[in-house]
Scaffold this motif. Structure first.
Motif, PDB file in Angstrom:
ATOM      1  N   PHE A 109     102.562  99.632   7.775  1.00  0.00           N
ATOM      2  CA  PHE A 109     101.384  98.844   7.415  1.00  0.00           C
ATOM      3  C   PHE A 109     100.127  99.389   8.094  1.00  0.00           C
ATOM      4  O   PHE A 109      99.374  98.669   8.725  1.00  0.00           O
ATOM      5  CB  PHE A 109     101.605  97.374   7.775  1.00  0.00           C
ATOM      6  CG  PHE A 109     100.615  96.441   7.113  1.00  0.00           C
ATOM      7  CD1 PHE A 109     100.199  96.646   5.800  1.00  0.00           C
ATOM      8  CD2 PHE A 109     100.105  95.353   7.799  1.00  0.00           C
ATOM      9  CE1 PHE A 109      99.296  95.794   5.192  1.00  0.00           C
ATOM     10  CE2 PHE A 109      99.193  94.487   7.199  1.00  0.00           C
ATOM     11  CZ  PHE A 109      98.802  94.716   5.893  1.00  0.00           C
TER      12      PHE A 109
ATOM     13  N   GLN B  68      90.101  94.562   7.694  1.00  0.00           N
ATOM     14  CA  GLN B  68      90.707  95.607   6.860  1.00  0.00           C
ATOM     15  C   GLN B  68      92.080  95.198   6.350  1.00  0.00           C
ATOM     16  O   GLN B  68      92.546  95.699   5.329  1.00  0.00           O
ATOM     17  CB  GLN B  68      90.808  96.905   7.657  1.00  0.00           C
ATOM     18  CG  GLN B  68      89.454  97.568   7.925  1.00  0.00           C
ATOM     19  CD  GLN B  68      89.605  98.904   8.629  1.00  0.00           C
ATOM     20  OE1 GLN B  68      89.827  98.952   9.831  1.00  0.00           O
ATOM     21  NE2 GLN B  68      89.499  99.985   7.878  1.00  0.00           N
ATOM     22  N   MET B  69      92.742  94.291   7.063  1.00  0.00           N
ATOM     23  CA  MET B  69      94.088  93.865   6.685  1.00  0.00           C
ATOM     24  C   MET B  69      94.084  92.987   5.441  1.00  0.00           C
ATOM     25  O   MET B  69      95.003  93.046   4.622  1.00  0.00           O
ATOM     26  CB  MET B  69      94.702  93.092   7.862  1.00  0.00           C
ATOM     27  CG  MET B  69      96.055  92.449   7.594  1.00  0.00           C
ATOM     28  SD  MET B  69      96.551  91.313   8.930  1.00  0.00           S
ATOM     29  CE  MET B  69      95.483  89.905   8.557  1.00  0.00           C
TER      30      MET B  69
ATOM     31  N   SER C 220      84.753  94.312   6.080  1.00  0.00           N
ATOM     32  CA  SER C 220      85.615  95.454   6.373  1.00  0.00           C
ATOM     33  C   SER C 220      84.871  96.775   6.253  1.00  0.00           C
ATOM     34  O   SER C 220      85.342  97.793   6.764  1.00  0.00           O
ATOM     35  CB  SER C 220      86.840  95.461   5.433  1.00  0.00           C
ATOM     36  OG  SER C 220      86.452  95.752   4.096  1.00  0.00           O
TER      37      SER C 220
ATOM     38  N   VAL D 187      96.710 100.158   7.984  1.00  0.00           N
ATOM     39  CA  VAL D 187      95.532  99.896   7.148  1.00  0.00           C
ATOM     40  C   VAL D 187      94.243  99.772   7.942  1.00  0.00           C
ATOM     41  O   VAL D 187      93.161  99.706   7.365  1.00  0.00           O
ATOM     42  CB  VAL D 187      95.720  98.598   6.320  1.00  0.00           C
ATOM     43  CG1 VAL D 187      96.889  98.731   5.363  1.00  0.00           C
ATOM     44  CG2 VAL D 187      95.897  97.392   7.235  1.00  0.00           C
ATOM     45  N   SER D 188      94.343  99.744   9.283  1.00  0.00           N
ATOM     46  CA  SER D 188      93.162  99.459  10.099  1.00  0.00           C
ATOM     47  C   SER D 188      92.723 100.685  10.895  1.00  0.00           C
ATOM     48  O   SER D 188      93.548 101.408  11.460  1.00  0.00           O
ATOM     49  CB  SER D 188      93.433  98.282  11.044  1.00  0.00           C
ATOM     50  OG  SER D 188      93.727  97.109  10.292  1.00  0.00           O
TER      51      SER D 188
ATOM     52  N   LYS E 134      94.747 105.639  10.635  1.00  0.00           N
ATOM     53  CA  LYS E 134      94.865 104.186  10.600  1.00  0.00           C
ATOM     54  C   LYS E 134      96.191 103.760  11.212  1.00  0.00           C
ATOM     55  O   LYS E 134      97.186 104.503  11.186  1.00  0.00           O
ATOM     56  CB  LYS E 134      94.738 103.664   9.166  1.00  0.00           C
ATOM     57  CG  LYS E 134      93.325 103.862   8.599  1.00  0.00           C
ATOM     58  CD  LYS E 134      93.142 103.184   7.262  1.00  0.00           C
ATOM     59  CE  LYS E 134      91.702 103.341   6.776  1.00  0.00           C
ATOM     60  NZ  LYS E 134      91.459 102.683   5.475  1.00  0.00           N
TER      61      LYS E 134
ATOM     62  N   SER F  81      98.725  99.965  12.096  1.00  0.00           N
ATOM     63  CA  SER F  81      98.910  98.571  11.696  1.00  0.00           C
ATOM     64  C   SER F  81      97.815  97.745  12.371  1.00  0.00           C
ATOM     65  O   SER F  81      97.295  98.121  13.421  1.00  0.00           O
ATOM     66  CB  SER F  81     100.291  98.080  12.118  1.00  0.00           C
ATOM     67  OG  SER F  81     100.426  98.143  13.522  1.00  0.00           O
TER      68      SER F  81
END
Length: 458
Positions: free
Chosen positions: A63, A117-118, A456, A65-66, A75, A77
């Protein structure tokens, strides 16, 4: 049901709205956001940040994404991005400080950036939502600090951002995720079980972990509450025989936080923030300004700064063991040494990023100045960021005495940095990892945060 302190905090988090933010609060908090991003960006160039980043990349990868400060295209999690960026923020001890003493922005901002961002595109918070959540995180930290008179002085047991910062991160993230009142209460309860770090790790590479963990674990507390985890609904209340949040303070007198109606006066309205001009513990800023003042007197007296003319350097400082370090041997110890910062200012006429390199710390001429330092603790000089002062006296071989004193350094909440000074600091910090056009884009984006449709993007 009867209202409790904990339920009042949960109700506040759930009910507060963007219109409750005054112009002053929006202005001050945007200055904090901009400064904290800059501090995080320059912090991404440090060794301790590299250790934290390598740890996260090697152990966790799902995950992703950040974004991570200073690492374009990389990126992680969300919670690990918050952790890594929190470490960057405090890696040089360059982040803002409030009163009672804590570092409020670094414990909150990285979690909100990662959470923004999540979230899926359909539920991205706008800039005003982001600004409100940030201020909720500040407000909760400030209110909790005011529950204890012990918290007003420089701490001896727990590092404050590891305690109230974790709670602030939980509150801010809960607000950004639009949790229910009950979930907000549980988020605070869960966060209390994840909070706390001892002051003994100040002046070590472990200290930046306190901010990284605060922002990450508060974030995780909100996520767990969102998924149905429950905690003690009286966690902030003073319950005889069963410590909740009171475990962190020897004196604890909690008060309810009223639910905002037409108006709510945030603590940031009444108490501005302190921004640091150089990367060291806030207490150092008093002795540096005092040292620079007496240095100018010395140059006027002797024509140049000549250490050989000095017999003794007397520092008059508060009693605070972890920042009274006569001969620091590492950059983190140097950032927490009254003696080092005073002598560096005397020798170089400034203190900056380069002051804390290994070569600078171990200079022979600096060591010779440190050998001349004598520390005194006047009774009226208390270990409190709102009351303390720094005084540096040079006792010369001629018998003359030159003295410099600082009651309020430039950057303190009583003497705030100008817009020009804050922007200069941000540009200097950000330039270590970003090109000029991106630096200016961030400045414009933060300045117009209320109008940002998707936070974001920040």
């Amino acid at each position: 049901p009867e209202e409790t302190v904990t339920s009042s905090f949960a109700s506040f988090i759930h009910a507060v709205r963007p219109e409750h933010l005054s112009k002053t609060v929006r202005h001050r908090s945007k200055r904090m956001i901009l400064d904290n991003i800059g501090v995080g960006l320059v912090g991404s160039t440090t060794h301790v940040f590299d250790i934290a980043l390598r740890y996260c990349r090697e152990l966790y990868s799902s995950f992703a994404v950040s974004s991570v400060y200073g690492k374009p295209g990389l990126k992680l999690s969300p919670t690990l991005a918050a952790f890594t960026n929190g470490v960057a923020t405090h890696s040089m001890d360059f982040d803002d400080t409030w009163h009672p003493a804590t570092h409020p922005s670094g414990a909150v901002l990285p979690a909100l950036l990662a959470a923004s961002q999540m979230l899926p595109p359909s539920t991205k918070p706008n800039g005003m939502d982001f600004l409100l959540a940030f201020n909720v995180g500040l407000e909760v930290q400030g209110r909790l600090m005011h529950f204890s008179t012990e918290a007003h002085d420089i701490p001896k047991r727990f590092h404050p951002p590891s305690v109230v910062g974790t709670m602030g991160s939980a509150a801010a993230t809960a607000k950004l995720l639009s949790l229910s009142t009950a979930q907000c209460a549980h988020a605070l309860g869960i966060a209390a079980s994840l909070a706390g770090a001892p002051m003994a790790n100040a002046a070590t590479q472990a200290k930046p972990l306190h901010i990284g963990n605060a922002t990450r674990l508060g974030f995780e507390a909100a996520l767990l509450a969102a998924r149905g985890m429950e905690a003690n609904p009286l966690i902030l209340d003073d319950i005889p025989g069963c410590s909740g949040f009171s475990a962190f303070y020897s004196i604890y007198q909690p008060k309810p936080l009223s639910t905002p109606s037409d108006h709510h006066e945030f603590l940031l309205e009444k108490q501005d923030i302190a921004f640091k001009r150089f990367p060291a513990h806030l207490g150092m800023h008093w002795v540096v300004d005092a040292a620079l003042s007496v240095r100018n007197l010395f140059i006027n007296y002797a024509g140049s700064f000549s250490p050989s003319l000095i017999r003794t350097i007397v520092l008059k400082i508060p009693v605070s063991k972890y920042i009274n370090r006569p001969f620091p041997s590492s950059e983190h110890q140097a950032r927490h040494s009254f003696q080092f910062n005073a002598c560096a200012a005397l020798l170089d006429g400034e203190v900056g990023l380069g002051s804390f390199t290994e070569s600078s710390i171990h200079r022979q001429e600096l060591r010779e100045l440190l050998d001349k330092v004598v520390v005194e603790h006047p009774e009226d000089n208390v270990a409190n960021f709102d009351k303390m002062y720094g005084e540096v006296a040079l006792l010369l071989h001629s018998g003359d005495v030159l003295t410099g004193k600082c009651d309020t350094f430039y950057g303190h909440w009583r003497k705030p940095l100008s817009k020009e000074s804050l922007l200069k600091k941000f540009r200097s910090n950000a330039s270590h990892v970003l090109p000029e056009e991106k630096i200016e884009t961030i400045i414009t984006m933060v300045d117009n945060l209320e109008n940002l449709s998707d936070s974001s993007q920040l």
